[in-house]
Motif scaffolding. Sequence first.
Motif, PDB file in Angstrom:
ATOM      1  N   GLY A 110      49.761  41.549  40.402  1.00 26.28           N
ATOM      2  CA  GLY A 110      49.828  41.788  38.890  1.00 26.28           C
ATOM      3  C   GLY A 110      49.130  40.615  37.947  1.00 26.28           C
ATOM      4  N   ILE A 111      48.413  39.358  38.792  1.00 23.01           N
ATOM      5  CA  ILE A 111      47.789  38.537  38.221  1.00 23.01           C
ATOM      6  C   ILE A 111      46.488  38.988  37.552  1.00 23.01           C
ATOM      7  N   ASP A 112      46.262  38.533  36.298  1.00 21.54           N
ATOM      8  CA  ASP A 112      44.944  39.204  35.833  1.00 21.54           C
ATOM      9  C   ASP A 112      43.987  38.055  36.156  1.00 21.54           C
ATOM     10  N   LEU A 113      42.721  38.453  36.458  1.00 19.27           N
ATOM     11  CA  LEU A 113      41.487  37.571  36.870  1.00 19.27           C
ATOM     12  C   LEU A 113      40.463  37.870  35.712  1.00 19.27           C
ATOM     13  N   ASP A 114      39.817  36.719  35.302  1.00 18.07           N
ATOM     14  CA  ASP A 114      38.686  36.724  34.499  1.00 18.07           C
ATOM     15  C   ASP A 114      37.231  37.098  35.212  1.00 18.07           C
ATOM     16  N   GLN A 115      36.987  38.328  35.275  1.00 15.55           N
ATOM     17  CA  GLN A 115      35.946  38.572  35.738  1.00 15.55           C
ATOM     18  C   GLN A 115      34.693  38.072  35.403  1.00 15.55           C
ATOM     19  N   GLU A 116      34.478  37.631  34.213  1.00 13.62           N
ATOM     20  CA  GLU A 116      33.428  36.993  33.467  1.00 13.62           C
ATOM     21  C   GLU A 116      33.509  35.505  33.779  1.00 13.62           C
TER      22      GLU A 116
ATOM     23  N   ARG B 265      36.148  34.663  38.232  1.00 14.40           N
ATOM     24  CA  ARG B 265      37.382  35.275  38.687  1.00 14.40           C
ATOM     25  C   ARG B 265      38.606  34.446  38.508  1.00 14.40           C
ATOM     26  N   MET B 266      38.629  33.577  37.468  1.00 17.48           N
ATOM     27  CA  MET B 266      39.660  32.507  37.499  1.00 17.48           C
ATOM     28  C   MET B 266      40.936  33.516  37.096  1.00 17.48           C
TER      29      MET B 266
ATOM     30  N   PRO C 204      39.612  32.730  47.504  1.00 24.07           N
ATOM     31  CA  PRO C 204      40.828  33.130  47.483  1.00 24.07           C
ATOM     32  C   PRO C 204      41.205  34.521  47.808  1.00 24.07           C
ATOM     33  N   ASN C 205      42.435  35.043  48.051  1.00 21.10           N
ATOM     34  CA  ASN C 205      42.561  36.465  48.317  1.00 21.10           C
ATOM     35  C   ASN C 205      42.742  37.228  46.954  1.00 21.10           C
ATOM     36  N   PHE C 206      41.621  37.506  46.321  1.00 19.99           N
ATOM     37  CA  PHE C 206      42.005  38.034  45.056  1.00 19.99           C
ATOM     38  C   PHE C 206      42.682  39.496  45.088  1.00 19.99           C
TER      39      PHE C 206
ATOM     40  N   CYS D 145      44.086  28.478  41.869  1.00 16.98           N
ATOM     41  CA  CYS D 145      43.822  28.140  40.402  1.00 16.98           C
ATOM     42  C   CYS D 145      42.345  28.294  40.126  1.00 16.98           C
ATOM     43  N   GLY D 146      41.182  27.875  40.803  1.00 20.36           N
ATOM     44  CA  GLY D 146      40.230  27.772  40.504  1.00 20.36           C
ATOM     45  C   GLY D 146      39.297  28.983  40.529  1.00 20.36           C
ATOM     46  N   GLY D 147      39.660  30.153  41.165  1.00 16.72           N
ATOM     47  CA  GLY D 147      38.895  31.376  41.178  1.00 16.72           C
ATOM     48  C   GLY D 147      37.894  31.303  42.353  1.00 16.72           C
ATOM     49  N   LEU D 148      36.773  31.427  41.924  1.00 18.24           N
ATOM     50  CA  LEU D 148      35.501  31.183  42.734  1.00 18.24           C
ATOM     51  C   LEU D 148      35.174  29.560  42.778  1.00 18.24           C
ATOM     52  N   ASN D 149      35.664  29.319  41.729  1.00 17.27           N
ATOM     53  CA  ASN D 149      35.153  27.766  41.589  1.00 17.27           C
ATOM     54  C   ASN D 149      36.032  26.769  42.470  1.00 17.27           C
ATOM     55  N   THR D 150      35.988  26.779  43.749  1.00 15.76           N
ATOM     56  CA  THR D 150      36.809  26.225  44.788  1.00 15.76           C
ATOM     57  C   THR D 150      36.625  24.637  44.897  1.00 15.76           C
TER      58      THR D 150
END
Length: 326
Positions: free
Chosen positions: A264-270, A273-274, A255-257, A296-301
């Motif tokens: 302003g959307i927070d991403l879980d870097q740990e 990147r959810m 996704p375009n993180f 919605c899945g971050g890097l877990n596409t």
Amino acid sequence: MQIEKIFDLIIIGGGPIGLACGIAAKNAGLSYLIIEKGCLTNSLYNYPQGMTFFSTAERLEIGNLPFVSINPKPKRAEALEYYRRVSLSYNLNIHLFEPVKNVIKDNGIFTVETSKSEYKAQNIIVATGFYDIPMLMNIPGEDLPKVFHYYDEPHYFSHQNVLVVGASNSSVDAALETFRKGANVTLVARGTGIGERVKYWVKPDIENRIAACEIKAYFSSSLLEIRETEVDIATPEGIITIPNDFVLALTGYQPNFQFLENIGIDLDQENMRMPHYNEITMETNVEGIYLAGVVCGGLNTHSWFIENSRVHANQIVDAIKAKRNS
């Protein structure tokens, strides 16, 4: 003086899930606008021409409109036609070829800045998918014109030395299709074998081609460097160099993180990147901004698909209606 229109909802992304969100908004009597940076269902349009979906047709349906396919599993062309007819049947309010540049919130109202105009809305849905940005290998030669991060169709690679990177569905499809058009195909993958998520009717085919030495495969291996006429591969037996005309680096997409963070959307870097969102309402940490679909899945596409994320549309619209009634 003309009063500026404020939509109840602006949907960023005109893929199947964005369309589903538009349908849900229309059914609920909400004013809405879908904004898509490319053509209708742009990501599906950029899939390989001969691609077959893993899902059956009924699992790809939106808006309670039947998806009739002549195949057990529908193909790309059928899906494009289906979603086009869905958009016409519902007369969806959609702007195409209009990339969104920014979303700014002020006094509870969002301003959406695009390449063509500005729009205001009380709520935003981001349904942008993940097919925009390739996962790069970051190796020498990756920027050469012979390297492709997207694969369309096989004829172009006939009678050429083609190296395919990866062992997922897209990589396996490209390896088999180019092989059958006369390419000399080599497959390189970091894993120990063909991916477990590869379509069940395709996996035996690629494994049989490898066993018959018709496609050369290097597992537990990685591409080290790409040059004009050859490539270097790190294998368990050491570094080898083979002739090469083209590289299909089908290493996945994300996704375009940067866009998500910019609004302003927070991403879980740990955690892959959810993005932060409520699983019931799909609302993010930014009040009034919702997520829908694969984004919605971050890097877990591989966690979200059309079939299991189309429900996001009704979840979001229900949440918006509940806020209004509270």
